[in-house]
Write a protein that holds these residues in place. Structure first.
Motif, PDB file in Angstrom:
ATOM      1  N   ARG A 428       0.673  -1.202  -0.123  1.00 45.24           N
ATOM      2  CA  ARG A 428      -0.117   0.012  -0.018  1.00 45.24           C
ATOM      3  C   ARG A 428       1.157   1.298   0.148  1.00 45.24           C
ATOM      4  N   GLN A 431       2.723   1.761  -3.408  1.00 45.83           N
ATOM      5  CA  GLN A 431       1.241   2.422  -4.466  1.00 45.83           C
ATOM      6  C   GLN A 431       1.278   3.868  -4.000  1.00 45.83           C
ATOM      7  N   GLU A 432       1.129   4.102  -2.709  1.00 42.59           N
ATOM      8  CA  GLU A 432       1.043   5.566  -2.178  1.00 42.59           C
ATOM      9  C   GLU A 432       2.088   6.465  -2.719  1.00 42.59           C
ATOM     10  N   SER A 433       3.491   5.866  -2.816  1.00 47.80           N
ATOM     11  CA  SER A 433       4.645   6.712  -3.084  1.00 47.80           C
ATOM     12  C   SER A 433       4.714   6.951  -4.416  1.00 47.80           C
ATOM     13  N   LYS A 435       2.024   7.359  -6.674  1.00 51.12           N
ATOM     14  CA  LYS A 435       0.889   8.172  -7.041  1.00 51.12           C
ATOM     15  C   LYS A 435       1.602   9.637  -6.371  1.00 51.12           C
TER      16      LYS A 435
END
Length: 561
Positions: A428, A431-433, A435
Motif C-alpha cells: 500500500r 502504491q501511495e509513493s 501516486k
C-alpha cells in the motif's frame, strides 16, 4: 482447546475426584472416582496422603487441581453492616471479624463475599466471612505439595455449594423427591438413570415458584456440614463432628459386633426406620430402629442450628437436601425429613451458564462436594478462597508444557499474520509513493516547465525569488493575515470578542462578529490598523443582540496581494 479441571474432596473414609474437561463455554465431566482411605494406626493425614497419591495416578493427564478445606477447621461468620458502600464495608470487615473469632487476626487467613441481598428484614449490607488459622491452611496445602502438586484454590467446603432452586408444582415435587438419588460407577462417568429433576424439566413442569430456603446436609464418615441456602446460595453454615462412623459405632454396640462388621452391615443391609419402612424380619427391624436411634445426637445438633438461624434471621426452613457419602444410606433421607418435619428438595447444580455436553449425566450424591469444587473452578466466578496472604497461588508452567504444541501453532499463526500484514502495508505504501511521485512530476512540469521528482531540487527552486523567473510568492498569505489579526486584537481580559465570519479576498477583508461594547469596536479598529498592509478600515452598522452584546462588521482595504 479444553483443559482438565479436577475437584478433590478430602474425606476421612475416601477421597472423591471429579475431573471436568473445560473448554470455551462448554464442559464435560470426564471421569469421577473414589479412592478409599485405608484403615490403620497411622494418623488420618498420613493415610489421606497415601490415598491422594494413589488417586492422582488415576487422573487422566495434566490437570489443574482445586480443593476445599473442611468446615471443622473454619470459623464462619455472617456479618451485618448498617452501611451500603462496598469500600467502607470492606475496610470494616477485619475489625468486625476480629471480634467474632478467638485467634488474633494476624494468625489467621480470611476471605469474604457479599451476600446478594439483606434477608429477614435486615438493613444495610450482609457479608459472609470465613477465617482459618495459618497452621490449618498450611497443613492442607502441604498435603498436596508432598505429592508434587499445588491446588490453585482452597475453597471453604461448607460454602462452595451453589444450586439452582426448582420451580415445580408441590405435588410433582413431592413425587420426584421420593425417588432414590442417582448412583454412578465409582471409576468412570457412565450412563445413569435420568434423575427426577431432569425428567420433570423435560416434561415442562416448571413455572410454579418453589421454596427459596433449604437446609443442605453433607454427611460424611467423620463430619457433617449443615448449610442454609437462600435462593441456592449458602448464607449460613455449621460443621459438626458426627457422621457415618458414629452411627456405625452405635450399631456395633447394639449388636455386639466389630466396627468393620457393623460398617459392612450398615452399608449393604441397613435401612433407617421410617414411616414407609417394611422390614423383612426382626433383625432388619432391630437394625432399622438402632440406626434411627443413632441419629439422635446428630438431630440435636441440626435442630440447634435451625433454631439459631431462625432466631437470627426470622426465616423458617422447610426444605431438606442430603448429599455426601452417607446419602446412599437406605432410609436416611426419609428419616431426616420425618424428624425435622421438612420436605425433600432436589438438587440441580449451578454451572454458571456453562453448556454441559449431552452425554454427561449427574453424579451421585457422594460426589457433591468434589463436583461443586470442580464446577466452581470452571465457572471462574468469585468464591471464598483461603489462598490468601502468604498462601496466595503462584502459577506454574505445567499447563504451558501441556499445551506446548497448541501454543507453538498459535505463535506460528500470529507470526504469519504479522508478516502478511507487513507485506500488505508495504504494498500500500509503495502504491501511495508512486501516486505522490506522479503528482509531483505533474506539478513541477506546470511550475518549472520540466518534470522533477528530486525533493531537494524542488525545494531549492522554490526558495529562489521572482527575479529568477519564479512565480511571485505573496509576502502575507491568507494564513498569515489570520495570524496577524489574532495577534493584534485586544486580549480576552480587555474585551469579549466572538468572530462569526472572516472572509479574506484579494485586496479586501470582511470581518463580522459580536463584541461587548461600541468602544471595544473602536479599540479593535485601532489595533488592526497596525497591520502593515491594511490601508483603510470602515465600520458597518452596529446592532445589539441577545445578552447585551453588539454585532459589528468591518470592511478592510488591503495592499496584500
Amino acid at each position: 482447546m479444553s483443559h482438565l479441571i479436577t475437584g478433590i474432596d478430602l474425606g476421612s473414609h475416601s477421597l472423591k475426584f471429579v475431573c471436568i474437561d473445560a473448554g470455551f463455554r462448554k464442559a464435560k465431566v470426564r471421569v469421577a472416582f473414589e479412592q478409599p482411605v485405608e484403615l490403620g494406626p497411622d494418623a488420618l493425614d498420613v493415610r489421606q496422603a497415601r490415598a491422594l497419591a494413589a488417586g492422582l495416578d488415576r487422573v487422566p493427564g495434566e490437570m489443574t487441581c482445586h480443593a476445599a478445606i473442611g468446615g471443622d477447621r473454619l470459623a464462619v461468620r455472617r456479618l451485618q453492616f448498617p452501611i451500603a458502600e462496598p469500600r467502607k464495608v470492606e475496610a470494616a470487615i477485619p475489625f468486625e471479624l476480629e471480634g467474632e473469632i478467638v485467634q488474633p487476626l494476624e494468625d489467621v487467613v480470611f476471605d469474604y463475599e457479599f451476600l446478594p441481598r439483606a434477608t429477614g428484614g435486615e438493613k444495610g449490607t450482609s457479608v459472609l466471612a470465613v477465617a482459618a488459622t495459618r497452621a490449618d491452611v498450611g497443613g492442607a496445602l502441604e498435603l498436596f505439595k508432598a505429592q508434587g502438586i499445588e491446588p490453585r484454590t482452597l475453597y471453604a467446603a461448607p460454602l462452595i455449594y451453589r444450586y439452582v432452586e426448582p420451580s415445580l408444582p408441590e405435588q410433582v415435587l413431592g413425587q420426584a423427591l421420593a425417588l432414590d438419588p442417582v448412583e454412578r460407577d465409582d471409576t468412570l462417568v457412565s450412563a445413569a438413570p435420568e434423575p427426577p429433576m431432569a425428567a420433570l424439566h423435560k416434561a415442562g413442569l416448571n413455572g410454579i415458584e418453589g421454596a427459596k430456603v433449604r437446609l443442605l446436609i453433607d454427611m460424611g464418615a467423620a463430619r457433617t456440614n449443615l448449610v442454609i441456602l437462600e435462593d441456592g446460595r449458602p448464607t449460613f453454615s455449621r460443621t459438626v463432628l458426627r457422621g457415618g462412623n458414629q452411627i456405625t459405632e452405635t450399631l456395633a454396640t447394639a449388636f455386639g459386633a466389630t466396627f468393620e462388621q457393623a460398617e459392612e452391615a450398615r452399608r449393604t443391609r441397613g435401612t433407617v426406620s421410617h414411616a414407609g419402612f417394611q422390614p423383612q424380619d426382626s433383625v432388619a427391624a432391630g437394625m432399622g430402629e438402632a440406626l434411627r436411634a443413632a441419629l439422635t445426637p446428630l438431630l440435636r445438633d441440626i435442630r440447634q442450628t435451625l433454631a439459631s438461624y431462625s432466631s437470627l434471621y426470622h426465616q423458617p426452613v422447610k426444605r431438606l437436601s442430603l448429599v455426601g457419602g452417607c446419602a446412599a444410606q437406605s432410609g436416611l433421607f426419609e428419616a431426616l425429613c420425618e424428624e425435622l418435619d421438612m420436605q425433600p428438595a432436589p438438587l440441580e447444580l449451578d454451572r454458571g451458564g456453562v453448556q454441559v455436553e449431552p452425554d454427561d449425566t449427574p453424579l451421585s450424591a457422594k460426589f457433591a462436594l468434589a463436583e461443586a469444587v470442580a464446577w466452581a473452578a470452571v465457572r471462574g466466578s468469585r468464591h471464598i478462597d483461603l489462598r490468601r496472604g502468604p498462601f496466595v497461588y503462584r502459577a506454574s508452567f505445567s499447563i504451558v508444557r501441556q499445551k506446548a504444541w497448541h501454543l507453538a501453532a498459535l505463535a506460528a499463526a500470529v507470526l504469519i499474520s504479522v508478516v502478511l500484514d507487513g507485506a500488505m502495508a508495504y504494498a500500500r505504501l509503495h502504491q501511495e509513493s508512486e501516486k505522490l511521485e506522479a503528482e509531483l512530476e505533474k506539478a513541477t512540469t506546470e511550475l518549472f516547465g520540466r518534470p522533477d521528482t528530486d525533493a531537494d531540487s524542488v525545494a531549492l527552486l522554490l526558495k529562489r525569488g521572482f527575479r529568477e523567473e519564479m512565480p511571485p510568492i505573496p509576502s502575507l498569505t491568507a494564513y498569515d493575515l489570520v495570524n496577524e489579526i489574532s495577534r493584534r486584537v485586544p486580549a480576552k481580559d480587555k474585551i469579549t470578542l466572538d468572530i462569526q465570519q472572516l472572509d479574506i479576498r484579494p485586496k479586501k477583508i470582511f470581518i463580522k462578529g459580536a463584541i461587548d461594547s461600541v468602544a471595544s469596536v473602536d479599540e479593535m479598529v485601532v489595533a488592526l490598523k497596525e497591520i502593515k498592509c491594511f490601508e483603510e478600515i470602515s465600520k458597518g452598522a452596529i446592532t445589539e443582540v441577545s445578552g447585551g452584546q453588539k454585532q459589528f462588521t468591518l470592511n478592510v482595504k488591503s495592499t496584500c496581494p
